[in-house]
Design a protein around this motif. Sequence first.
Motif, PDB file in Angstrom:
ATOM      1  N   THR A  79      24.206  54.546  -6.560  1.00  0.00           N
ATOM      2  CA  THR A  79      23.870  54.689  -7.968  1.00  0.00           C
ATOM      3  C   THR A  79      24.829  53.897  -8.848  1.00  0.00           C
ATOM      4  OG1 THR A  79      22.994  56.905  -7.587  1.00  0.00           O
ATOM      5  CG2 THR A  79      23.587  56.360  -9.858  1.00  0.00           C
ATOM      6  N   LEU A  80      24.257  53.164  -9.786  1.00  0.00           N
ATOM      7  CA  LEU A  80      25.030  52.522 -10.851  1.00  0.00           C
ATOM      8  C   LEU A  80      24.933  53.420 -12.069  1.00  0.00           C
ATOM      9  CD1 LEU A  80      26.607  50.256 -12.219  1.00  0.00           C
ATOM     10  CD2 LEU A  80      24.430  49.078 -12.603  1.00  0.00           C
ATOM     11  N   VAL A  81      26.083  53.753 -12.663  1.00  0.00           N
ATOM     12  CA  VAL A  81      26.151  54.578 -13.857  1.00  0.00           C
ATOM     13  C   VAL A  81      26.857  53.783 -14.937  1.00  0.00           C
ATOM     14  CG1 VAL A  81      26.981  56.731 -14.873  1.00  0.00           C
ATOM     15  CG2 VAL A  81      26.385  56.650 -12.439  1.00  0.00           C
ATOM     16  N   MET A  82      26.181  53.588 -16.057  1.00  0.00           N
ATOM     17  CA  MET A  82      26.771  52.909 -17.200  1.00  0.00           C
ATOM     18  C   MET A  82      26.851  53.909 -18.346  1.00  0.00           C
ATOM     19  SD  MET A  82      26.245  51.293 -20.441  1.00  0.00           S
ATOM     20  CE  MET A  82      24.559  51.681 -20.611  1.00  0.00           C
ATOM     21  N   CYS A  83      28.066  54.198 -18.828  1.00  0.00           N
ATOM     22  CA  CYS A  83      28.264  55.089 -19.965  1.00  0.00           C
ATOM     23  C   CYS A  83      28.761  54.250 -21.131  1.00  0.00           C
ATOM     24  CB  CYS A  83      29.308  56.157 -19.635  1.00  0.00           C
ATOM     25  SG  CYS A  83      28.928  57.103 -18.167  1.00  0.00           S
ATOM     26  N   ASP A  84      28.098  54.376 -22.282  1.00  0.00           N
ATOM     27  CA  ASP A  84      28.493  53.559 -23.428  1.00  0.00           C
ATOM     28  C   ASP A  84      27.773  54.058 -24.675  1.00  0.00           C
ATOM     29  OD1 ASP A  84      29.606  51.351 -24.912  1.00  0.00           O
ATOM     30  OD2 ASP A  84      29.572  50.180 -23.059  1.00  0.00           O
ATOM     31  N   ASN A  85      27.960  53.326 -25.764  1.00  0.00           N
ATOM     32  CA  ASN A  85      27.280  53.653 -27.019  1.00  0.00           C
ATOM     33  C   ASN A  85      25.774  53.639 -26.819  1.00  0.00           C
ATOM     34  OD1 ASN A  85      29.787  53.642 -28.303  1.00  0.00           O
ATOM     35  ND2 ASN A  85      29.646  51.472 -28.749  1.00  0.00           N
ATOM     36  N   ASP A  86      25.093  54.509 -27.548  1.00  0.00           N
ATOM     37  CA  ASP A  86      23.637  54.577 -27.484  1.00  0.00           C
ATOM     38  C   ASP A  86      23.052  53.892 -28.715  1.00  0.00           C
ATOM     39  OD1 ASP A  86      20.957  55.140 -27.328  1.00  0.00           O
ATOM     40  OD2 ASP A  86      21.222  57.298 -27.072  1.00  0.00           O
ATOM     41  N   PRO A  87      22.436  52.720 -28.544  1.00  0.00           N
ATOM     42  CA  PRO A  87      21.861  52.012 -29.693  1.00  0.00           C
ATOM     43  C   PRO A  87      20.807  52.822 -30.445  1.00  0.00           C
ATOM     44  CG  PRO A  87      21.907  50.590 -27.776  1.00  0.00           C
ATOM     45  CD  PRO A  87      22.278  51.971 -27.307  1.00  0.00           C
ATOM     46  N   LYS A  88      20.184  53.799 -29.782  1.00  0.00           N
ATOM     47  CA  LYS A  88      19.157  54.612 -30.426  1.00  0.00           C
ATOM     48  C   LYS A  88      19.725  55.865 -31.086  1.00  0.00           C
ATOM     49  CE  LYS A  88      15.598  52.960 -27.283  1.00  0.00           C
ATOM     50  NZ  LYS A  88      14.661  53.294 -26.234  1.00  0.00           N
ATOM     51  N   SER A  89      21.022  56.037 -31.032  1.00  0.00           N
ATOM     52  CA  SER A  89      21.668  57.208 -31.612  1.00  0.00           C
ATOM     53  C   SER A  89      21.475  57.245 -33.120  1.00  0.00           C
ATOM     54  CB  SER A  89      23.171  57.169 -31.301  1.00  0.00           C
ATOM     55  OG  SER A  89      23.887  57.994 -32.189  1.00  0.00           O
ATOM     56  N   GLU A  90      21.026  58.380 -33.627  1.00  0.00           N
ATOM     57  CA  GLU A  90      20.880  58.539 -35.078  1.00  0.00           C
ATOM     58  C   GLU A  90      22.232  58.437 -35.769  1.00  0.00           C
ATOM     59  OE1 GLU A  90      18.463  61.629 -36.766  1.00  0.00           O
ATOM     60  OE2 GLU A  90      17.234  61.712 -34.952  1.00  0.00           O
ATOM     61  N   VAL A  91      23.273  58.923 -35.117  1.00  0.00           N
ATOM     62  CA  VAL A  91      24.615  58.845 -35.706  1.00  0.00           C
ATOM     63  C   VAL A  91      25.002  57.387 -35.939  1.00  0.00           C
ATOM     64  CG1 VAL A  91      27.066  59.322 -35.312  1.00  0.00           C
ATOM     65  CG2 VAL A  91      25.348  61.041 -34.706  1.00  0.00           C
ATOM     66  N   ILE A  92      24.787  56.545 -34.939  1.00  0.00           N
ATOM     67  CA  ILE A  92      25.133  55.125 -35.075  1.00  0.00           C
ATOM     68  C   ILE A  92      24.203  54.441 -36.067  1.00  0.00           C
ATOM     69  CG2 ILE A  92      25.191  52.905 -33.854  1.00  0.00           C
ATOM     70  CD1 ILE A  92      26.302  54.453 -31.430  1.00  0.00           C
ATOM     71  N   GLN A  93      22.910  54.735 -36.001  1.00  0.00           N
ATOM     72  CA  GLN A  93      21.956  54.093 -36.907  1.00  0.00           C
ATOM     73  C   GLN A  93      22.186  54.468 -38.360  1.00  0.00           C
ATOM     74  OE1 GLN A  93      18.010  54.868 -35.440  1.00  0.00           O
ATOM     75  NE2 GLN A  93      18.312  53.600 -33.634  1.00  0.00           N
ATOM     76  N   LYS A  94      22.764  55.635 -38.607  1.00  0.00           N
ATOM     77  CA  LYS A  94      22.956  56.093 -39.986  1.00  0.00           C
ATOM     78  C   LYS A  94      24.397  55.928 -40.481  1.00  0.00           C
ATOM     79  CE  LYS A  94      19.139  59.346 -39.934  1.00  0.00           C
ATOM     80  NZ  LYS A  94      18.722  60.739 -40.066  1.00  0.00           N
ATOM     81  N   LEU A  95      25.184  55.132 -39.764  1.00  0.00           N
ATOM     82  CA  LEU A  95      26.544  54.890 -40.242  1.00  0.00           C
ATOM     83  C   LEU A  95      26.508  54.228 -41.615  1.00  0.00           C
ATOM     84  CD1 LEU A  95      28.423  53.516 -37.094  1.00  0.00           C
ATOM     85  CD2 LEU A  95      28.874  55.659 -38.277  1.00  0.00           C
ATOM     86  N   PRO A  96      27.394  54.626 -42.515  1.00  0.00           N
ATOM     87  CA  PRO A  96      27.460  53.925 -43.806  1.00  0.00           C
ATOM     88  C   PRO A  96      27.771  52.446 -43.565  1.00  0.00           C
ATOM     89  CG  PRO A  96      28.771  55.942 -43.854  1.00  0.00           C
ATOM     90  CD  PRO A  96      28.330  55.740 -42.433  1.00  0.00           C
ATOM     91  N   PRO A  97      27.189  51.551 -44.352  1.00  0.00           N
ATOM     92  CA  PRO A  97      27.379  50.112 -44.130  1.00  0.00           C
ATOM     93  C   PRO A  97      28.845  49.690 -44.013  1.00  0.00           C
ATOM     94  CG  PRO A  97      25.680  50.465 -45.753  1.00  0.00           C
ATOM     95  CD  PRO A  97      26.260  51.816 -45.444  1.00  0.00           C
ATOM     96  N   VAL A  98      29.708  50.268 -44.825  1.00  0.00           N
ATOM     97  CA  VAL A  98      31.112  49.868 -44.761  1.00  0.00           C
ATOM     98  C   VAL A  98      31.746  50.261 -43.423  1.00  0.00           C
ATOM     99  CG1 VAL A  98      32.074  51.948 -45.880  1.00  0.00           C
ATOM    100  CG2 VAL A  98      33.265  49.743 -46.076  1.00  0.00           C
ATOM    101  N   ILE A  99      31.384  51.421 -42.895  1.00  0.00           N
ATOM    102  CA  ILE A  99      31.910  51.862 -41.595  1.00  0.00           C
ATOM    103  C   ILE A  99      31.328  51.004 -40.479  1.00  0.00           C
ATOM    104  CG2 ILE A  99      32.055  53.779 -39.954  1.00  0.00           C
ATOM    105  CD1 ILE A  99      33.747  54.177 -42.475  1.00  0.00           C
ATOM    106  N   PHE A 100      30.034  50.714 -40.559  1.00  0.00           N
ATOM    107  CA  PHE A 100      29.403  49.880 -39.542  1.00  0.00           C
ATOM    108  C   PHE A 100      30.034  48.488 -39.533  1.00  0.00           C
ATOM    109  CE2 PHE A 100      25.896  47.376 -37.670  1.00  0.00           C
ATOM    110  CZ  PHE A 100      25.772  48.073 -36.492  1.00  0.00           C
ATOM    111  N   THR A 101      30.281  47.930 -40.695  1.00  0.00           N
ATOM    112  CA  THR A 101      30.917  46.607 -40.794  1.00  0.00           C
ATOM    113  C   THR A 101      32.324  46.653 -40.213  1.00  0.00           C
ATOM    114  OG1 THR A 101      29.607  46.057 -42.727  1.00  0.00           O
ATOM    115  CG2 THR A 101      31.631  44.789 -42.388  1.00  0.00           C
TER     116      THR A 101
END
Length: 147
Positions: A79-101
């Motif tokens: 088994t290959l297991v990759m743990c990382d950020n989830d591009p579909k995460s609502e938390v990541i998608q809703k980051l304020p622009p300044v924080i995302f930048t």
Amino acid sequence: AYMLAVAELRERSEGEAWTPQGLEGERRISYVHGLAESTGMPDASFDVVSLAFVLHECPTAATRDIVREAVRLLRPGGTLVMCDNDPKSEVIQKLPPVIFTLMKSTEPHSDEYYVLDMMSTFEEMGLTGVETVAMDPRHRAVLGTKQ
């Protein structure tokens, strides 16, 4: 460390007389530091390869090379297991622009990571049973098995 603990638990649950050194006294679980895209290790030599918070740091070409190498290292059934950020995460998608930048300023390859379809990449490299599992509100694990 978490994945090592899971592997050790799996060994114990198989009903073996488990010790940290395995049944014959050799350590069956180890951590190795090296070039992920070219390890120099023998083909089909591991049951599990874990990539923890690595691939968002890499350009797409390197990500593909790393996944290809990980698959080469897996034994059949491994088994290959990759743990990382989830591009579909609502938390990541809703980051304020300044924080995302600000986040992107320290993560030069994040745009490439967020648009790469990791499940398809795993499948293209020959893994089957590919699935994504939420780890927490921002992170995921992508798993696949080598036949």
